[in-house]
Design an enzyme around this catalytic site. Structure first.
Site, mmCIF file in Angstrom:
data_model
loop_
_atom_site.group_PDB
_atom_site.id
_atom_site.type_symbol
_atom_site.label_atom_id
_atom_site.label_comp_id
_atom_site.label_asym_id
_atom_site.label_seq_id
_atom_site.Cartn_x
_atom_site.Cartn_y
_atom_site.Cartn_z
ATOM 1 N N HIS A 1 -3.762 12.035 13.945
ATOM 2 C CA HIS A 1 -3.586 11.714 12.531
ATOM 3 C C HIS A 1 -4.194 12.763 11.600
ATOM 4 O O HIS A 1 -4.292 12.549 10.393
ATOM 5 C CB HIS A 1 -4.195 10.346 12.218
ATOM 6 C CG HIS A 1 -3.491 9.624 11.114
ATOM 7 N ND1 HIS A 1 -3.898 9.670 9.806
ATOM 8 C CD2 HIS A 1 -2.379 8.859 11.112
ATOM 9 C CE1 HIS A 1 -3.092 8.953 9.051
ATOM 10 N NE2 HIS A 1 -2.165 8.454 9.810
ATOM 11 N N ASP B 1 -9.290 2.262 5.840
ATOM 12 C CA ASP B 1 -8.138 1.448 5.435
ATOM 13 C C ASP B 1 -7.085 1.413 6.536
ATOM 14 O O ASP B 1 -6.516 0.355 6.814
ATOM 15 C CB ASP B 1 -7.513 2.013 4.162
ATOM 16 C CG ASP B 1 -8.398 1.782 2.940
ATOM 17 O OD1 ASP B 1 -9.130 0.779 2.923
ATOM 18 O OD2 ASP B 1 -8.351 2.604 2.020
ATOM 19 N N GLU C 1 -12.577 -1.001 -3.692
ATOM 20 C CA GLU C 1 -11.779 0.218 -3.721
ATOM 21 C C GLU C 1 -11.023 0.263 -5.039
ATOM 22 O O GLU C 1 -11.166 -0.627 -5.882
ATOM 23 C CB GLU C 1 -10.805 0.295 -2.539
ATOM 24 C CG GLU C 1 -11.459 0.667 -1.227
ATOM 25 C CD GLU C 1 -10.469 1.159 -0.192
ATOM 26 O OE1 GLU C 1 -9.302 1.438 -0.551
ATOM 27 O OE2 GLU C 1 -10.859 1.270 0.989
#
Length: 559
Positions: free
Chosen positions: A90, A150, A263
């Site tokens: 990723h 997240d 957030e």
């Protein structure tokens, strides 16, 4: 197991070389590692960013820490092989690649997860996904690590090598602050147990160390009792000043009177934009609202949303409304734009899985992702918003623009992560998704140019900022990134990886000239545009000879 295979292959190769009057070579070592299918090597030549193509010579799937150790020892005995540990692929800038070297696929690493003695921590392989950790700890033991990213499709070793930030960081610290101990394999093939009290310098070097000092094969993570439910709420602001004031107030409250999750994000003042506009604000599918109720008071092109979470279980469910009301009473958001839902804890933490499924279905998961993540001082965030959100990125980015505050005191200064100097600083994450089609390459290049313009603005204005998950192409840039800690970072590299074997994709040290940066020059202003490197015509990498034709012409664009 791989280790037995490597031993057998290496011994046989060395015997053949000796009998022929020769000596060990990089080619002999690669032969000892075996040959993979071209598709396996191709997998490790790309990452989620989709703008980098660096072909390794070998792609290995170690199943034990001994396998990792053997591969590192073989690389150390070579004249020029490097090794990169790859989690779930990723990265967005080639950080987990090894051009002409060895890539380790950490996803196959064992043993399985287990509770540590006493039950207040869990032992997990470095290649475990955070989604797997969540499922195992909550479903089996009603416990959970306190801090999460997240997106949970990341490996434990991957986030611990960078920081691991999310909406709980202001309270519980980043993921690197919630590690009890680790097993780390250093480039000499030594397996070392390390913690804050055992091999402590290695422990703190590896945490946020960008893979430069060792390979994490096991991590013991602290656990807390898992809540059952989350009161999930979003509230909207017309201006960044008010948004930032409320956000900073929330993250500096005493724990007993604070939300569990904070957030935020910027979005376009455009109800018709399905990605970056008003439709990104409602929490549940099918939620409806009338933008006209709010737009009259919000004439600017960009609006801001605070996203809040309050954890609870059956014992306090009857008091959650009262608790939330007390916390919200202090905020100055637009009362006409509020959204809320009560969801399960696991569902809340897994919420991005639905976004991933939609992106995969729409094709944007497979297109380039020239993302940019920054840590920016609270004192500079308003200027950043005025010049970046409202000028450089005025038309949006085709994806989320996260912006929310963190606290420096929740990080241990002995770790390798580079942070702004201020106590409160913001994560700004520009998570671009590029539409599939003929214009992908041009859109990726334009996004990379925007990233460069943002960095140039921050430097020109003298902002207190750091790139999170960085990748630079010059010594001066890396020295400026680490600032006063650059000398410590170089000294740790000299101590644990003097041959510069590990994580070559970060482009910090080169095995061709190991520790040429050891002089640790004072930080310089980042002055040069990062290089554009084309690896498509390199024929020196063995694996590239078997690469699919469609993957040949890929240009590396690093912001």
């Amino acid at each position: 197991m791989l280790i037995a295979y490597l031993d057998h292959q290496l011994q046989g190769q060395q015997q053949r070389l000796v009998s022929a009057g020769g000596s060990s070579s990089d080619e002999a070592i690669l032969c000892a590692l075996g040959v993979e299918e071209a598709v396996d090597v191709a997998l490790s030549a790309r990452d989620f960013g989709g703008v980098v193509s660096l072909w390794p010579a070998r792609f290995l799937r170690p199943s034990t820490a001994d396998d990792v150790a053997r591969a590192l020892r073989l690389a150390a005995s070579s004249s020029g092989l490097t090794v990169a540990a790859r989690g779930n692929g990723h990265c967005v800038g080639g950080q987990a690649m090894a051009r002409g070297g060895i890539v380790l696929d950490m996803r196959a690493l064992g043993p399985p997860m287990s509770l540590a003695p006493g039950g207040a921590a869990v032992d997990v392989p470095g290649g475990a996904l955070w989604s797997e950790v969540l499922e195992w700890t909550v479903c089996n033991h009603m416990m959970a690590p306190p801090s999460w990213t997240d997106y949970l499709g990341l490996t434990v070793g991957g986030t611990l090598s960078n920081g691991g930030v999310g909406g709980q960081c202001f309270r519980y610290g980043p993921q690197v602050s919630n590690v009890v101990e680790m097993d780390v394999v250093t480039p000499d093939g030594d397996r070392r147990l390390c913690s804050a009290s055992i091999n402590s310098d290695l422990f703190f070097a590896v945490l946020g160390g960008l893979g430069q000092f060792g390979v994490i094969t096991r991590a013991r993570l602290a656990l807390l009792p898992a809540p059952k439910m989350v009161r999930w709420r979003r509230v909207v602001y017309a201006d960044l000043e008010t948004f930032a004031g409320d956000a900073e107030s929330l993250v500096t409250q005493p724990d007993a009177s604070a939300f569990d999750y904070v957030e935020g994000f910027a979005f376009l003042n455009d109800a018709s934009d399905p990605v970056s506009g008003w439709n990104s604000v409602p929490i549940l599918p099918g939620s409806a609202f009338d933008p006209a109720d709010f737009l009259a008071a919000a004439s600017g092109p960009v609006l801001y949303c605070l996203e809040l979470g309050l954890y609870y279980d059956d014992r306090v469910a009857d008091r959650v409304d009262e608790r939330e009301e007390e916390l919200l009473r202090r905020l100055r958001h637009a009362r006409a734009a509020e959204f809320a839902a009560d969801v399960g804890y696991v569902a809340f933490l897994s919420r991005v899985a639905r976004v991933e499924a939609e992106a995969r279905a729409g094709g944007t998961w497979a297109t380039p992702h020239p993302w940019l993540n920054l840590f920016i001082s609270a004192g500079d965030i308003v200027d950043f918003g005025r010049n970046v959100f409202k000028r450089i990125l005025l038309g949006g980015i085709g994806g989320p623009m996260l912006v929310y505050p963190l606290r420096r005191s929740r990080w241990d200064e002995r770790m390798s992560v580079a942070l702004p100097d201020s106590e409160v600083f913001y994560l700004v994450a520009l998570l671009r998704f590029i539409a599939p089609g003929a214009g992908e390459a041009a859109a990726a290049a334009a996004a990379a140019e925007q990233n460069w313009e943002i960095l140039r603005h921050c430097r020109t204005k003298g902002h207190d900022f750091k790139v999170y998950i960085p990748r630079y192409d010059s010594e001066g840039d890396w020295a400026a990134h680490f600032g006063r800690d650059w000398g410590r970072f170089v000294e740790r590299k000299r101590r644990y990886d003097p041959m510069a074997i590990l994580a070559p994709g970060q482009n910090i040290f080169s095995r061709v000239r190991p520790l040429a940066l050891a002089a640790a020059r004072p930080p310089e202003i980042i002055s040069a545009r990062p290089a554009i490197v084309d690896d498509s015509n390199d024929r020196s990498i063995e694996a590239a000879q078997n690469s699919p034709a469609g993957d040949k012409n890929v240009t590396k664009l690093v912001f």
